[in-house]
Design an enzyme around this catalytic site. Structure first.
Site, PDB file in Angstrom:
ATOM      1  N   GLU A  56       0.829  -1.205   0.000  1.00  0.00           N
ATOM      2  CA  GLU A  56       0.000   0.000   0.000  1.00  0.00           C
ATOM      3  C   GLU A  56       0.864   1.256   0.000  1.00  0.00           C
ATOM      4  OE1 GLU A  56      -2.228  -3.106   2.556  1.00  0.00           O
ATOM      5  OE2 GLU A  56      -0.166  -2.610   1.970  1.00  0.00           O
ATOM      6  N   CYS A  79      -2.697  -4.282   6.971  1.00  0.00           N
ATOM      7  CA  CYS A  79      -2.337  -4.521   8.370  1.00  0.00           C
ATOM      8  C   CYS A  79      -2.796  -3.346   9.230  1.00  0.00           C
ATOM      9  CB  CYS A  79      -0.842  -4.755   8.512  1.00  0.00           C
ATOM     10  SG  CYS A  79       0.190  -3.334   8.070  1.00  0.00           S
ATOM     11  N   LEU A 313      11.781 -40.326   2.422  1.00  0.00           N
ATOM     12  CA  LEU A 313      11.292 -39.150   3.137  1.00  0.00           C
ATOM     13  C   LEU A 313      10.056 -38.566   2.454  1.00  0.00           C
ATOM     14  CD1 LEU A 313      11.638 -37.224   5.473  1.00  0.00           C
ATOM     15  CD2 LEU A 313      13.284 -35.912   4.105  1.00  0.00           C
TER      16      LEU A 313
END
Length: 379
Positions: A56, A79, A313
């Protein structure tokens, strides 16, 4: 032109901006923002390195005075808390933005709707979510870590057309094309950590790093390459067999060894070589507990991890239900019935088979890239 179509158009531009930050923003989410006034883009930006400006702010800097009265299209809710940078919600208010169109809400408990609430309280119109699925996918690792405290796990594999990964002797270079290998380096660069097993290290002595020449082949601009940090390279080594002479130890970049060996004296040679050694709980087979490893990486703010390992794995991650996404590069080769398989999975009945949801198939060089997700009861 409908209003929703216009919103989708500009949010698509914001998503494009977000893509520019995916190689540099971690552990922050890669967010994109465009400011629109009179149906024209007047500013655009994406999240910079951790501690740097968010999307922003970059867009508002580009827009200058034209930000007043504009509509901000942001892929993730702005945020609302003070961290390394001030809240983006307040910055948008102070800049005089009249409307916010957001892609998806931020599950971070420090934000989680508060950014939208602050904007509404300041009489800024809030619209959204818009293109929610696309915006969530652009930050799938961050969103998963915030929701589950564990990173998003991608397992990368390379195989022949008959599902083989190496000859019986172990020879595997190279199954896939140079273009596919460049895509692997791009996946590494997009990940916070790359996980492998001690068996692969002892067998192949890989570097597991990100190399600039490979990223160039993948189409990454040099200016971006210069800003990329090496991912954390994680070796799962229950018995602590990693030699200090291993290539990944000698290469630049952080290395973490996760082991079940408690005695710190046995850690010392690796620690002296600059390797971090962490003791982890063992599973029922005496191996490093994979869920505990992911919890550890989540605590270290790893959003996305890439598993590059052998059949053992890779099969263990899949069998434990810890693999979120598979990226398989399939080469137009046949390696024969004596060659090594893709996964070690102790399955005996068709009912035990792992079903996959194929997300995309695309051509990479002379190979095919298959993106798939394991099907789970909740999806």
């Amino acid at each position: 032109m409908t209003e929703q179509f216009t919103h989708d158009q500009f949010m698509a531009l914001a998503l494009k901006q977000a893509s520019y930050g995916q190689l540099i923003a971690r552990p922050n989410p890669a967010v994109g923002c465009v400011l629109v006034k009179d149906n024209k883009v007047v500013g655009a930006g994406f999240t910079q390195e951790a501690g740097g400006p968010h999307a922003e702010v970059m867009a508002m800097r580009a827009a200058g005075d034209l930000a007043v009265g504009s509509t901000a299209y942001v892929t993730l809710e702005p945020c609302s808390h003070y961290g390394r940078t001030p809240p983006c919600s307040l910055s948008l208010i102070e800049a005089g933005v009249s409307c916010l169109v957001y892609g998806c809400q931020d599950p971070n408990p420090q934000v989680s709707g508060q950014g939208l609430a602050q904007l509404r309280a300041a009489n800024v119109e809030v619209v959204g979510p818009v293109m929610q699925a696309e915006c969530e996918m652009s930050n799938v690792g961050f969103l998963q870590r915030m929701g589950t405290f564990k990173p998003y796990v991608i397992n990368k594999m390379a195989m022949s057309l008959d599902g083989r990964t190496a000859m019986e002797s172990g020879e595997s270079q190279w199954i896939t094309s140079a273009e596919s290998r460049a895509q692997v380096h791009l996946l590494r660069a997009q990940s916070c950590a790359v996980i492998t097993g001690i068996g692969s290290v002892l067998r192949d002595d890989p570097s597991m790093n990100v190399r600039a020449d490979e990223l160039v082949l993948a189409g990454v601009p040099q200016a971006t390459i210069d800003r990329i940090q090496q991912p954390l390279r994680v070796v799962l080594d229950s018995q602590l067999r990693l030699p200090v002479s291993a290539r990944l130890v000698q290469q630049n970049g952080p290395v973490l060894v996760v082991t079940c060996v408690v005695d710190p004296k046995q850690h010392q040679s690796l620690v002296s070589a600059g390797v971090e050694v962490v003791v982890c709980a063992a599973d029922d087979n005496g191996k490093v507990d994979l869920a505990a490893v992911l919890a550890l990486l989540g605590q270290r703010n790893c959003n996305q991890v890439l598993v590059e390992a052998g059949a053992g794995l890779s099969g263990a991650f899949l069998q434990a239900g810890l693999t979120d996404h598979l990226v398989v590069f399939m080469a137009p080769k046949l390696l024969g019935n004596k060659a090594k398989g893709l996964f070690n999975l102790p399955l005996e009945k068709m009912a035990q088979a792992h079903d996959l949801d194929i997300k995309q198939i695309s051509q990479v060089g002379c190979d095919w890239r298959i993106d798939a997700a394991p099907k789970r009861p909740d999806n």
